[in-house]
Design an enzyme around this catalytic site. Structure first.
Site, PDB file in Angstrom:
ATOM      1  CD  GLU A  49      14.186 -30.749 -14.906  1.00 50.43           C
ATOM      2  OE1 GLU A  49      14.904 -29.733 -14.851  1.00 50.43           O
ATOM      3  OE2 GLU A  49      13.750 -31.325 -13.888  1.00 50.43           O
ATOM      4  NE  ARG A  53      20.996 -28.156 -15.530  1.00 56.27           N
ATOM      5  CZ  ARG A  53      20.964 -28.828 -14.395  1.00 56.27           C
ATOM      6  NH1 ARG A  53      21.865 -29.770 -14.164  1.00 56.27           N
ATOM      7  NH2 ARG A  53      20.046 -28.565 -13.481  1.00 56.27           N
ATOM      8  CE  LYS A 137      14.244 -28.552 -10.477  1.00 54.64           C
ATOM      9  NZ  LYS A 137      14.689 -28.662 -11.885  1.00 54.64           N
TER      10      LYS A 137
END
Length: 216
Positions: A49, A53, A137
């Site tokens: 993943e 960011r 998630k």
């Protein structure tokens, strides 16, 4: 005939069946991307993943997809429909979000991208299930109630499956995976940012191997 929603779910199911542990990766500099992915793949962890960011995140994902074909790249920290489209355009295999706005759920339902929305409460899970998503998630996993919370959610929501992320480490990954409604766990412990910045990729490979061995 398989519906688009069923096709997305089948692809996500298949990906997660091969990925009990998904490293949550924040790439600080573009030069780190490919060596980091290669280090994780060498340690037996192929499904990654890449979080949106940092300013280089999209270029990092693009480089890994192009240069590390063994890696199965997902895009994380997907917050908007635009982020979801970016994940699709990059060629990512799946996308993940820490939450789920109505706009994002609608965009994901209209997309062919395998998508994992984020939830932390029963009400959020109800919205996700109503939108056609069965795998979520669970974030932030430990602050949101930990393993006890997922055990409690199993009662009213037996159809739901989870990838808990947030506060999970090497020592407790196996316990999380032992829960019947957990299909994978995510975490940043596999690739600490300090080690990435220092180029300590051999340490990351060793941790990946040790983590997988600990799940046996």
């Amino acid at each position: 005939m398989t519906s688009p929603a069923e096709s997305r779910l089948a692809r996500l199911d298949a990906l997660l069946a091969e990925a009990p542990v998904i490293p949550v990766i924040t790439v600080p500099e573009l030069a780190h991307a490919v060596p980091l992915a290669r280090a994780l793949v060498a340690g037996g962890i192929r499904t990654l993943e890449i979080t949106l960011r940092t300013p280089v995140a999209r270029d990092a994902a693009r480089a890994i997809i192009a240069e590390v074909p063994e890696a199965v790249v997902g895009i994380g920290t997907v917050l908007t429909p635009e982020d979801l489209q970016a994940a699709h355009d990059l060629g990512a295999r799946f996308a993940l979000s820490p939450g789920a706005t109505p706009e994002l759920l609608r965009a994901a339902a209209d997309s062919d991208m395998a998508f994992m929305p984020g939830i932390a409460t029963p009400s959020e899970l109800m919205q996700v299930l109503a939108a056609g998503f069965r795998i979520a998630k669970f974030f932030p996993a430990v602050p949101a109630g930990g393993q006890a919370a997922l055990k409690a959610l199993a009662g009213p929501f037996p159809q739901a499956r989870f990838c808990p992320t947030g506060g999970i480490g090497e020592a407790d990954a196996k316990a999380w995976l032992a829960l019947p409604n957990v299909v994978a766990v995510g975490g940043s412990w596999l690739a600490p940012e300090a080690e990435i910045r220092e180029g300590r990729f051999a340490a990351i490979t060793e941790r990946a191997r040790r983590t997988l061995a600990g799940l046996a």
